[in-house]
Scaffold this motif. Structure first.
Motif, PDB file in Angstrom:
ATOM      1  N   GLY A 130       0.853  -1.247  -0.022  1.00  0.00           N
ATOM      2  CA  GLY A 130       0.024   0.050   0.068  1.00  0.00           C
ATOM      3  C   GLY A 130       0.882   1.271  -0.034  1.00  0.00           C
ATOM      4  N   THR A 131       1.838   1.346   0.998  1.00  0.00           N
ATOM      5  CA  THR A 131       2.793   2.419   0.742  1.00  0.00           C
ATOM      6  C   THR A 131       3.387   2.834  -0.392  1.00  0.00           C
ATOM      7  OG1 THR A 131       4.158   3.564   2.525  1.00  0.00           O
ATOM      8  CG2 THR A 131       4.653   1.349   1.831  1.00  0.00           C
ATOM      9  N   ASP A 266      -7.547   6.747  -1.768  1.00  0.00           N
ATOM     10  CA  ASP A 266      -6.447   5.434  -1.404  1.00  0.00           C
ATOM     11  C   ASP A 266      -7.698   4.681  -1.040  1.00  0.00           C
ATOM     12  OD1 ASP A 266      -5.136   3.674   0.347  1.00  0.00           O
ATOM     13  OD2 ASP A 266      -4.102   5.137   1.198  1.00  0.00           O
ATOM     14  N   GLN A 269      -7.473  -0.157   1.392  1.00  0.00           N
ATOM     15  CA  GLN A 269      -8.351  -0.925   2.219  1.00  0.00           C
ATOM     16  C   GLN A 269      -9.837  -1.225   1.733  1.00  0.00           C
ATOM     17  OE1 GLN A 269      -9.003  -1.798   6.999  1.00  0.00           O
ATOM     18  NE2 GLN A 269      -7.456  -0.288   6.484  1.00  0.00           N
ATOM     19  N   LYS A 295      -4.209  -4.126  -0.566  1.00  0.00           N
ATOM     20  CA  LYS A 295      -4.555  -5.058   0.393  1.00  0.00           C
ATOM     21  C   LYS A 295      -5.419  -6.265  -0.386  1.00  0.00           C
ATOM     22  CE  LYS A 295      -4.896  -2.658   4.723  1.00  0.00           C
ATOM     23  NZ  LYS A 295      -3.815  -3.495   5.509  1.00  0.00           N
TER      24      LYS A 295
HETATM   25  N1  PLP Z   1      -3.382   2.880   2.791  1.00  0.00           N
HETATM   26  C1  PLP Z   1      -4.483   2.506   3.553  1.00  0.00           C
HETATM   27  C2  PLP Z   1      -5.985   3.019   3.507  1.00  0.00           C
HETATM   28  C3  PLP Z   1      -4.246   1.276   4.639  1.00  0.00           C
HETATM   29  O1  PLP Z   1      -5.112   0.861   5.267  1.00  0.00           O
HETATM   30  C4  PLP Z   1      -2.924   0.957   4.590  1.00  0.00           C
HETATM   31  C5  PLP Z   1      -2.444  -0.354   5.551  1.00  0.00           C
HETATM   32  O2  PLP Z   1      -3.175  -0.645   6.321  1.00  0.00           O
HETATM   33  C6  PLP Z   1      -1.991   1.346   3.767  1.00  0.00           C
HETATM   34  C7  PLP Z   1      -2.257   2.597   2.723  1.00  0.00           C
HETATM   35  C8  PLP Z   1      -0.747   0.912   3.794  1.00  0.00           C
HETATM   36  O3  PLP Z   1      -0.444  -0.254   3.313  1.00  0.00           O
HETATM   37  P1  PLP Z   1       0.904  -1.130   3.416  1.00  0.00           P
HETATM   38  O4  PLP Z   1       0.835  -1.491   4.881  1.00  0.00           O
HETATM   39  O5  PLP Z   1       0.623  -2.394   2.610  1.00  0.00           O
HETATM   40  O6  PLP Z   1       1.991  -0.437   3.063  1.00  0.00           O
END
Ligand code: PLP
Length: 450
Positions: A130-131, A266, A269, A295
């Motif tokens: 996600g990041t 974003d 989730q 996710k």
């Molecule tokens: N964006 C949202 C809405 C999330 O819920 C999350 C993780 O919980 C992320 C970004 C980051 O994802 P990752 O942990 O795969 O880097």
């Protein structure tokens, strides 16, 4: 054995005290060698999973109402996902999609472009988490607009690397000790309608939140023409499963358009069928300029994507890339996941979400400590309060419910300061939904006696 005694493998069975002896031993080893930064809400040591069920190392069986934190959309080890992974792993594991071409990477991008909200053409950038998708969206927004500032929201969570962490405004612990973060990120208020000011309707309050961006940020501290993007979760996840009224996004879209600012959703989730539609954006009738997904995208294999209108994702070769992004095995899992969603799981997510909400909606009237229940599809939040009059956040009671549920074989997690999140795999059955509801009702009754 009588039919009534048949073992139900689709429901929990707890055989040992928790944690059991094997789990205990492993947790001790873990504490010696693993980063203590991980947050573990309870001592679950998983050994295998199937559908909505997971088994721990002591043979205890749990109903997973987290889906590995909203990740295993198709359930644990769905046979079609497993066989797609196995076939691909036997054929090709890696060559690097940033330097060469893969057929399935093109197929998946075509599919994602086709199911993206809005009628415009889209392009896809693949990452692993996600990041990384957030970082890609931020870089692309700066590149396209030539502007360098961002607006995000209090309570928002977008990741933990430096760019995304600068947007994240969820829990202070996530930022403490890591500054300075990326300059030029400003935060605005996200409409938590349960906690709206007295006398304001949910719609009024949502409009107030957008107006404040113009009346305060743009007036006092932030020139609107410097802002590259507004980045927002359509439903705040880590922030407590907050669902804003539709008008919030209508106003935000209008504000962004007025100032030629990109709107980035974003959907890490909330996407991939979690809300009963492929993207949460569809509930709000809106197509973002860029959106991210991760996710649920590959049912547990590491894969993420930043997806933008083609006109926006028009950067030069070398501008951005990732060695592993779009890995063939993860891509194969994702193609199988989307196929399953379209064939049956989107419909199940919507149906089971409605079924659960019909039962949960009565809780604020029945349980003293339930302040609010909100949900779209299988993204459901339950806010736990000390009492309904003051709405005082009761994080301790929430944590107690999470532990009590674990002891009864139901895996749930907290979200935000004092909410419980339900985000089961999209394959759950009615019996499993019933089990979760009755177990949570037992837990809510138990905490009334504390
Ligand atoms: N964006 C949202 C809405 C999330 O819920 C999350 C993780 O919980 C992320 C970004 C980051 O994802 P990752 O942990 O795969 O880097």
């Amino acid at each position: 054995m009588l039919a009534s005694e048949a073992v139900r493998t689709d429901l929990p069975q707890i055989l040992t005290a928790l944690p059991g002896p094997r789990a205990k031993a492993l947790i001790e080893r873990d504490a010696r060698v693993l980063s203590p930064s991980y947050t573990r809400s309870y001592p679950l040591v998983v050994s295998r999973g199937e559908g909505a069920m997971v088994e721990d190392v002591d043979g205890n069986r749990f109903l997973d109402f987290n889906a590995g934190i909203a990740v295993v959309a198709t359930g644990h080890c769905h046979p079609e996902v497993v066989s797609a992974i196995q076939r691909q792993a036997a054929q090709l594991i890696h060559m690097s999609g940033t330097d060469f071409y893969y057929e399935n990477m093109v197929r998946l991008a075509e599919k994602l472009a086709a199911i993206s909200p809005g009628s415009e053409s889209h392009r896809v950038y693949f990452g692993n988490s996600g990041t990384e998708a957030t970082e890609a969206a931020m870089k692309l927004a700066r590149y396209y607009t030539g502007r360098d500032k961002f607006i995000a929201f209090y309570g928002g969570f977008h990741g933990r690397t430096y760019g995304s962490l600068s947007l994240t405004a969820s829990k202070v612990i996530q930022r403490r000790g890591f500054g300075p973060l990326l300059p030029g990120v400003y935060h605005a208020t996200f409409p938590d309608t349960y906690r709206r000011p007295h006398g304001r309707t949910p719609d009024d309050y949502a409009i107030d939140c957008v107006r404040a961006i113009e009346d305060q940020l743009f007036r006092h501290t932030l020139p609107a023409e410097d802002v590259a993007a507004i980045i927002v979760e359509p439903i705040q996840g880590e922030g407590g499963y907050l669902i804003p009224p539709k008008v919030f996004f209508e106003e935000l879209r209008a504000l962004a358009d007025r100032h030629k600012i990109l709107l980035v959703f974003d959907e890490v989730q909330s996407g991939m069928g979690r809300t009963g539609k492929m993207w949460a954006a569809e509930h709000f009738g809106l197509s973002p300029d860029i959106f991210t997904t991760a996710k649920g995208l590959a049912s547990g294999m590491p894969l993420s994507a930043a997806i933008a209108r083609s006109e926006i994702m028009d950067w030069r070769p070398g501008a951005h890339a990732s060695t592993f992004g779009g890995n063939p095995v993860a891509v194969a899992a994702s193609l199988a996941t989307i196929d399953l969603l379209e064939r049956e799981l989107l419909a199940n997510s919507e149906r089971m979400g409605e079924y659960l909400m019909d039962r949960l909606r009565t809780w604020p009237a029945r349980f003293r400590h339930v302040g609010d229940v909100r949900g779209l599809g299988l993204m459901i939040g339950i806010e736990i309060v000390r009492d309904q009059e003051t709405k005082e956040r009761a994080a301790d009671l929430r944590d107690r419910i999470v532990s009590l549920a674990f002891e009864r074989g139901l895996l749930i997690l907290g979200a935000g300061t004092n909410s419980i999140r339900l985000s089961p795999p999209l394959i759950i059955s009615r019996d499993q939904a019933d089990f979760a509801v009755s177990t949570l009702e037992e837990c809510l009754t138990a905490i009334e006696k504390i």
